[in-house]
Write a protein that holds these residues in place. Structure first.
Motif, short mmCIF file in Angstrom:
data_model
loop_
_atom_site.label_atom_id
_atom_site.label_comp_id
_atom_site.label_asym_id
_atom_site.label_seq_id
_atom_site.Cartn_x
_atom_site.Cartn_y
_atom_site.Cartn_z
N THR A 84 10.22 20.63 21.34
CA THR A 84 10.06 20.17 22.72
C THR A 84 10.32 18.66 22.78
N PRO A 85 10.57 18.11 23.96
CA PRO A 85 10.80 16.66 24.05
C PRO A 85 9.67 15.82 23.48
N VAL A 86 8.41 16.16 23.75
CA VAL A 86 7.30 15.35 23.24
C VAL A 86 7.29 15.35 21.72
N TRP A 87 7.36 16.50 21.10
CA TRP A 87 7.31 16.56 19.64
C TRP A 87 8.55 15.93 19.01
N THR A 88 9.70 16.10 19.66
CA THR A 88 10.93 15.52 19.12
C THR A 88 10.88 14.00 19.18
N LEU A 89 10.41 13.45 20.30
CA LEU A 89 10.28 11.99 20.38
C LEU A 89 9.27 11.46 19.38
N ARG A 90 8.16 12.16 19.22
CA ARG A 90 7.17 11.74 18.21
C ARG A 90 7.81 11.68 16.83
N ALA A 91 8.58 12.70 16.49
CA ALA A 91 9.22 12.74 15.17
C ALA A 91 10.21 11.59 15.01
N ALA A 92 11.03 11.36 16.03
CA ALA A 92 12.04 10.30 15.94
C ALA A 92 11.40 8.92 15.84
N LEU A 93 10.34 8.70 16.58
CA LEU A 93 9.70 7.39 16.60
C LEU A 93 8.87 7.10 15.35
N THR A 94 8.59 8.12 14.56
CA THR A 94 7.84 7.90 13.32
C THR A 94 8.71 8.02 12.07
N LEU A 95 9.99 8.20 12.24
CA LEU A 95 10.92 8.29 11.12
C LEU A 95 10.99 6.95 10.39
N ALA A 96 10.94 7.01 9.07
CA ALA A 96 11.00 5.78 8.27
C ALA A 96 12.33 5.05 8.48
N GLU A 97 12.27 3.74 8.53
CA GLU A 97 13.47 2.93 8.70
C GLU A 97 14.41 3.14 7.52
N PRO A 98 15.72 3.07 7.76
CA PRO A 98 16.67 3.21 6.65
C PRO A 98 16.38 2.17 5.56
N GLY A 99 16.49 2.61 4.32
CA GLY A 99 16.28 1.72 3.19
C GLY A 99 14.84 1.50 2.81
N THR A 100 13.90 2.17 3.49
CA THR A 100 12.49 2.03 3.15
C THR A 100 12.01 3.32 2.50
N PRO A 101 10.87 3.27 1.79
CA PRO A 101 10.34 4.50 1.19
C PRO A 101 10.13 5.58 2.25
N GLY A 102 10.55 6.78 1.94
CA GLY A 102 10.40 7.90 2.85
C GLY A 102 11.56 8.10 3.80
N ALA A 103 12.52 7.18 3.81
CA ALA A 103 13.69 7.34 4.68
C ALA A 103 14.54 8.50 4.17
N PRO A 104 15.02 9.35 5.08
CA PRO A 104 15.82 10.50 4.64
C PRO A 104 17.18 10.08 4.10
N LEU A 105 17.61 10.75 3.04
CA LEU A 105 18.90 10.45 2.40
C LEU A 105 19.77 11.68 2.20
N GLN A 106 19.20 12.86 2.32
CA GLN A 106 19.92 14.09 2.02
C GLN A 106 21.00 14.36 3.07
N ALA A 107 22.18 14.78 2.65
CA ALA A 107 23.25 15.15 3.58
C ALA A 107 23.00 16.58 4.05
N LEU A 108 22.93 16.75 5.37
CA LEU A 108 22.65 18.05 5.96
C LEU A 108 23.74 18.42 6.97
N ARG A 109 23.97 19.71 7.13
CA ARG A 109 24.87 20.19 8.17
C ARG A 109 24.10 20.17 9.49
N PRO A 110 24.61 19.47 10.51
CA PRO A 110 23.88 19.39 11.77
C PRO A 110 23.83 20.73 12.49
#
Length: 151
Positions: free
Chosen positions: A88-114
């Motif tokens: 849903t929009p609320v949960w999706t925005l929460r997830a996006a706004l809490t995503l770790a900044e690039p280059g910091t611990p926990g930032a996603p690096l795996q290549a995925l098929r969208p």
């Protein structure tokens, strides 16, 4: 599409508060499918080597993803993403706004098929309105009155 409605998922911030946080963080808003009645709302935050994208389709469906950016990258039709979330929009925005900044611990690096939610159809992209989500540009200009300097 009318703007997604504001409802809280479970005791956290509601949609308006999350959209205000996007504005505070200076994401850029894209309205697809006509200025008066857009069909899709999207927001993009450009990092140095990637972009975070949120796509709001309606009050029940939204997607967020991080896409590596290279010259010619279409952030609205990525070939690869390093993270994606669909809810849903609320949960999706929460997830996006809490995503770790690039280059910091926990930032996603795996290549995925969208998944399909990471794509905005070309026919909707013919009519797009782009709006910065922040105000106060005058305060951020350089001393010479020009655009803000890069850090």
């Amino acid at each position: 599409m009318s703007p997604p409605t504001s409802h809280t998922g479970s005791g956290g911030p509601d949609l308006e508060e999350l959209l205000e946080e996007l504005r505070r963080r200076k994401w850029v808003l894209h309205l697809f499918g006509g200025r008066e009645a857009p069909e899709i709302y999207a927001a993009v935050f450009q990092w140095q080597t990637c972009a975070d994208v949120v796509v709001l389709r309606d009050e029940h469906r939204a997607s967020a993803y991080r896409v590596p950016t290279f010259p010619g990258t279409d952030v609205f039709s990525p070939r690869v993403v390093t993270w994606q979330y669909h809810a849903t929009p609320v949960w999706t925005l929460r997830a996006a706004l809490t995503l770790a900044e690039p280059g910091t611990p926990g930032a996603p690096l795996q290549a995925l098929r969208p998944q399909p939610g990471c794509h905005i159809p070309m026919e909707l992209r013919a009519d797009v309105t782009i709006r910065p989500t922040w105000t106060g540009f005058e305060e951020e200009r350089g001393d010479d009155g020009g655009p803000p300097a890069c850090a």
